[in-house]
Design a protein around this motif. Structure first.
Motif, mmCIF file in Angstrom:
data_model
loop_
_atom_site.group_PDB
_atom_site.id
_atom_site.type_symbol
_atom_site.label_atom_id
_atom_site.label_comp_id
_atom_site.label_asym_id
_atom_site.label_seq_id
_atom_site.Cartn_x
_atom_site.Cartn_y
_atom_site.Cartn_z
ATOM 1 N N TYR A 162 7.992 3.192 -2.767
ATOM 2 C CA TYR A 162 7.978 4.622 -2.447
ATOM 3 C C TYR A 162 8.252 4.842 -0.973
ATOM 4 C CZ TYR A 162 5.675 5.792 -6.908
ATOM 5 O OH TYR A 162 5.375 5.964 -8.229
ATOM 6 N N VAL A 167 4.347 8.967 -0.450
ATOM 7 C CA VAL A 167 2.982 8.474 -0.626
ATOM 8 C C VAL A 167 1.984 9.458 -0.043
ATOM 9 C CG1 VAL A 167 1.369 6.629 -0.036
ATOM 10 C CG2 VAL A 167 3.729 6.073 -0.629
ATOM 11 N N TRP A 209 -4.913 3.460 -5.329
ATOM 12 C CA TRP A 209 -3.549 2.924 -5.240
ATOM 13 C C TRP A 209 -3.632 1.459 -5.657
ATOM 14 C CZ3 TRP A 209 1.281 4.877 -4.016
ATOM 15 C CH2 TRP A 209 2.252 3.995 -3.553
ATOM 16 N N ALA A 258 4.267 1.451 2.125
ATOM 17 C CA ALA A 258 3.684 2.452 1.229
ATOM 18 C C ALA A 258 2.200 2.195 1.022
ATOM 19 C CB ALA A 258 4.423 2.446 -0.107
ATOM 20 N N ALA A 307 -0.959 4.600 1.939
ATOM 21 C CA ALA A 307 -1.978 5.014 0.972
ATOM 22 C C ALA A 307 -3.377 4.738 1.505
ATOM 23 C CB ALA A 307 -1.759 4.300 -0.359
#
Length: 386
Positions: free
Chosen positions: A180, A185, A195, A223, A227
């Motif tokens: 991503y 995110v 996540w 990503a 997160a």
């Protein structure tokens, strides 16, 4: 843990594929930001087949909004997530398609499907966010999870459901390959609690050879860090491949990054490869080697390293007593077929409900044999990997 018969739910309705969110999330002009491929939809449909331009004026649309292929009630430990709300259950949803093409994919019969009109018509059932959340509550679930394929293919639906789930007091889990853009995110994290990401290797070249993206390792790490910085609980999975990950030097850079970037308390699940899909000729990863690698990761300073398939002891693994629930661990049973097929059935000790990972044809053979012998596995329900 078990598949849901949801075909006749009274909140279903036939929905057109809606536009992507008008606030610009997951899209920039005609460029799709649902995954890190950043497909330019003015030139062609997205790689995953789930996004395109439609309507007048032409706008980005998602073909899979609300199109559920599979729904199951699972223990959160099956994701695997061991350190967030243990003992609770989640309603897990999946659809068609993926942003990667992993050669050893366990759910390739869904994830490798491009969601064209015929595939959607034949395989999906349409759900509203309201129907999803109501069903989760009706099933006694405390959370909502996205798995079985990559959630990037229907992010507008995921985000709408997650926002409603939070409003109704449910937690949310994304089981993801991590491919991503960081900006996406950060949008997802507004309504995301967990996540649960696959970090398959330290090197981009491995992602290129095994999954078809040239920058996968770098993107997934970025990503995941985004997160974590946004406040999501993070747990990682790495699939140990024969011929690639036997030596500590192969996973040491990833282990060091987890310790230093995410923190030594971050749970890390080391899964052993078993022959699947396009890699049935590759042998299973050796259990003793996997356990040696886990011990080396813990010696490096990681506090919670698990070898895939091991039973989970809530009382020993969770530091916060209020999170511990007096529920027995999952029990795991493995089978191997004559052509290298692999099957693991996981059974909840207290309920007898079950789920599986691996080859569905082998599953049917095993269940038939268990039924013939009067074994309790025949009493369970089944759900796919994730």
């Amino acid at each position: 843990m078990g598949s849901l018969d949801w075909a006749s739910h009274n909140q279903d309705q036939r929905l057109p594929a809606p536009h992507a969110p008008s606030n610009g999330a997951f899209v920039s002009g005609s460029v799709c930001l649902a995954c890190a491929r950043r497909c330019d939809l003015s030139r062609r449909e997205a790689f995953c087949g789930a996004y395109g331009l439609g309507g007048e004026p032409r706008r980005v649309t998602n073909h899979l909004y609300g199109q559920v292929v599979h729904a199951a009630v699972d223990a959160i430990e099956k994701k695997p997530v061991y350190h967030y709300r243990p003992g609770t259950r989640v309603l897990t949803l999946g659809t068609l398609g993926c942003t990667l093409r992993c050669k050893g994919c366990l759910n390739h019969h869904w994830a490798w499907v491009r969601p064209d009109v015929q595939a959607i018509k034949e395989q999906t059932m349409v759900k509203t966010p309201e129907a999803v959340v109501e069903r989760a509550i009706a099933e006694g679930c405390e959370g909502l999870a996205w798995s079985f394929n990559e959630a990037a293919v229907w992010l507008p639906f995921v985000q709408d459901c997650n926002a409603l789930a939070h409003a109704r007091g449910l937690y949310t889990v994304l089981v993801t390959n991590g491919y991503y853009p960081v900006e996406t995110v950060r949008v997802l994290a507004q309504h995301l609690d967990v996540w649960r990401v696959d970090l398959k290797d330290w090197h981009d070249a491995y992602y290129q050879s095994q999954m078809g993206v040239s920058d996968g390792a770098t993107v997934a790490r970025a990503a995941t860090l985004a997160a974590a910085e946004a406040g999501c609980h993070v747990e990682l999975v790495s699939l140990l491949m024969p011929g690639r990950h036997e030596a500590w030097e192969a996973i040491a850079p990833l282990a060091t990054w987890v310790r230093d970037a995410l923190g030594p308390q971050t749970p890390w699940h080391l899964l052993k490869f078993h022959p699947q899909h396009l890699m049935r000729h590759v042998p299973s990863f050796d259990d003793t080697v996997a356990r040696t690698l886990a011990a080396q990761a813990m010696a490096l300073g990681l506090a919670h390293v698990y070898v895939g398939g091991d039973a989970f002891d809530h009382a020993k693994a969770i530091d916060t007593p209020s999170h511990a629930v007096a529920r027995g661990p999952l029990r795991h049973y493995d089978w191997h077929g004559p052509q290298g097929e692999f099957l693991r059935i996981s059974v909840e000790r207290d309920t007898g409900r079950m789920a599986f990972v691996g080859d569905e044809s082998l599953l049917q053979e095993v269940l038939a044999a268990c039924d013939a012998q009067g074994l309790p596995l025949r009493m369970g329900e089944s759900a796919p990997c994730g």
